[in-house]
Design an enzyme around this catalytic site. Structure first.
Site, PDB file in Angstrom:
ATOM      1  N   THR A   1       4.302   2.695   5.616  1.00 50.99           N
ATOM      2  CA  THR A   1       2.909   2.239   5.764  1.00 50.99           C
ATOM      3  C   THR A   1       2.167   3.175   6.704  1.00 50.99           C
ATOM      4  OG1 THR A   1       1.458   0.528   6.696  1.00 50.99           O
ATOM      5  CG2 THR A   1       3.700   0.556   7.524  1.00 50.99           C
TER       6      THR A   1
ATOM      7  N   ARG B   1       1.093  -5.197  -5.226  1.00 50.28           N
ATOM      8  CA  ARG B   1       1.237  -6.382  -4.364  1.00 50.28           C
ATOM      9  C   ARG B   1       1.418  -7.540  -5.355  1.00 50.28           C
ATOM     10  NH1 ARG B   1      -0.521  -4.214   0.580  1.00 50.28           N
ATOM     11  NH2 ARG B   1      -2.333  -2.848   0.472  1.00 50.28           N
TER      12      ARG B   1
ATOM     13  N   ASP C   1       2.501  -0.443  12.027  1.00 56.46           N
ATOM     14  CA  ASP C   1       2.469  -1.750  12.696  1.00 56.46           C
ATOM     15  C   ASP C   1       3.791  -2.515  12.627  1.00 56.46           C
ATOM     16  OD1 ASP C   1       2.332  -2.141   9.985  1.00 56.46           O
ATOM     17  OD2 ASP C   1       0.739  -3.634  10.043  1.00 56.46           O
TER      18      ASP C   1
ATOM     19  N   GLY D   1       0.835  -1.214   0.000  1.00 53.69           N
ATOM     20  CA  GLY D   1       0.000   0.000   0.000  1.00 53.69           C
ATOM     21  C   GLY D   1       0.863   1.254   0.000  1.00 53.69           C
TER      22      GLY D   1
HETATM   23  O1  F6P Z   1      -1.415  -1.509   4.790  1.00 55.22           O
HETATM   24  C1  F6P Z   1      -1.981  -0.309   4.384  1.00 55.22           C
HETATM   25  C2  F6P Z   1      -3.461  -0.474   4.136  1.00 55.22           C
HETATM   26  O2  F6P Z   1      -3.983   0.794   3.769  1.00 55.22           O
HETATM   27  C3  F6P Z   1      -4.259  -1.060   5.307  1.00 55.22           C
HETATM   28  O3  F6P Z   1      -4.523  -0.125   6.307  1.00 55.22           O
HETATM   29  C4  F6P Z   1      -5.469  -1.580   4.586  1.00 55.22           C
HETATM   30  O4  F6P Z   1      -6.053  -2.638   5.297  1.00 55.22           O
HETATM   31  C5  F6P Z   1      -4.913  -2.076   3.285  1.00 55.22           C
HETATM   32  O5  F6P Z   1      -3.691  -1.379   3.069  1.00 55.22           O
HETATM   33  C6  F6P Z   1      -5.814  -1.885   2.091  1.00 55.22           C
HETATM   34  O6  F6P Z   1      -5.181  -2.417   0.977  1.00 55.22           O
HETATM   35  P1  F6P Z   1      -5.685  -2.217  -0.529  1.00 55.22           P
HETATM   36  O7  F6P Z   1      -5.382  -0.815  -0.933  1.00 55.22           O
HETATM   37  O8  F6P Z   1      -4.904  -3.211  -1.302  1.00 55.22           O
HETATM   38  O9  F6P Z   1      -7.160  -2.473  -0.505  1.00 55.22           O
END
Ligand code: F6P
Length: 326
Positions: free
Chosen positions: A129, A75, A133, A14
């Site tokens: 991020t 990803r 975490d 992300g």
């Molecule tokens: O890890 C960052 C994050 O924004 C999380 O807080 C959230 O759960 C996830 O990524 C959402 O991912 P995507 O943009 O792939 O839906």
């Protein structure tokens, strides 16, 4: 150890505000130290599909203020297989890349750890991020900006919550962590935060309602961490309707707007310091560590430690929130 002449840099997972400031800092610090820099597009996928270009100091001009990542991100499922990683390694070596700097979250640094071990290859991670975490660092790049965005949104929702005398559940990101929800609640003066870290210990909703959280107020704002173990904002609103009728409940899910926007000064400075530290770490023969910050000092955190998913929340903050919401 083999001499490092060329580094590759990528962003993965992300996106987070401040990633561009980190790309700028890594690129310029590397060039300052006499290294060549290659920008790898679309995270690990770009290593496999050979989307790699020479980066000069001009490539990172005028980006410190921009959200998102100029290198794009992804990803990548293929990188989770040995064949994919072998391909990535061969492409990388064909560009004579001797070391990598990976900017990303938990999943990205997990990939970095595996890749580094399999091919005995130097990688430095930067924690990028909004979730905050990663263990071993007080803050991650993007977290402060996301907190500020949450605070601004809650301030606006408060206007309508107060006018209509409603109970609002506002869901924030964070994956399995409650840092955004807890600190967002304190920053916005919310009545409570419902977070995954204590979900198995107490029924946070029941406790909230039984403690008479509305004694002196006609409207209330509760921040809810998105993790499935909290029930999410929708789940909690449903429970209130069924178990505690009488409340006029509404839900707001902040979603991806939390990931956008120009990074705050705090995130720009953090990203700049961490980016420079990544090059210092490589020059210092550090391998397979994440750059962290502890009490304002740069620290090196082994990947295995950073990604263990056990970063504790500060429980004193829960008590502070409780006291201030009377
Ligand atoms: O890890 C960052 C994050 O924004 C999380 O807080 C959230 O759960 C996830 O990524 C959402 O991912 P995507 O943009 O792939 O839906």
């Amino acid at each position: 150890m083999a001499e490092i002449k060329t580094i590759g840099i990528l962003t993965s997972g992300g996106d987070a505000p401040g990633m561009n400031a980190a790309i700028r800092a890594v690129t310029r610090s590397a060039i300052f130290s006499g290294l060549k820099v290659k920008g790898i597009y679309r995270g690990y996928r770009g290593l496999i599909t050979n989307e790699i270009v020479d980066f000069h100091t001009q490539n990172v001009s005028n980006i410190i203020q921009m959200g998102g990542t100029i290198l794009k991100t992804a990803r990548c499922k293929e990188f989770q297989t040995l064949e994919g990683r072998k391909l990535a390694y061969d492409v990388m070596r064909s560009h004579e890349i001797d070391a990598l700097v990976v900017i990303g979250g938990d999943g990205s640094l997990t990939g970095a750890r595996i890749f580094a071990n399999e091919f005995n290859f130097p990688i430095i991670g930067l924690p990028g991020t909004i979730d905050n975490d990663l263990f071993g660092t007080d803050s991650t790049i993007g977290y402060d900006t996301a907190l500020n965005t949450i605070m601004d949104c809650v301030d606006k929702i408060r206007d309508t919550a107060t006018s209509h005398e409603r109970l609002f559940f506002i869901e924030v990101m964070g994956r399995d962590a409650g840092f955004l929800a807890l600190n967002g609640a304190i920053a916005a003066g919310a009545e409570a935060a419902i977070i995954p870290e204590i979900s198995t210990e107490v029924d946070q909703l029941a406790e909230l309602i039984q403690n008479g959280f509305r004694k002196s107020k006609n409207s209330s704002i509760v921040l809810v961490a998105e993790s499935p173990v909290t029930g999410g904002a929708m789940g909690l609103a449903e429970r209130v309707k069924n178990e505690y009728p009488g409340y006029d409940v509404r839900v707001s899910i902040l979603g991806h707007l939390q990931r956008g926007g120009s990074p705050t000064a705090v995130d720009r400075i953090l990203a700049s310091r961490m980016g420079a530290a990544a090059i210092d770490a490589l020059m210092d023969d550090q391998r397979n560590v994440m750059i962290g910050i502890k009490n304002d000092e740069i620290v090196y955190v082994p990947f295995t430690r950073a990604i263990k998913k056990d970063k504790p929340i500060n429980r004193n903050l829960l008590e502070t929130l409780r006291r201030l919401s009377i």
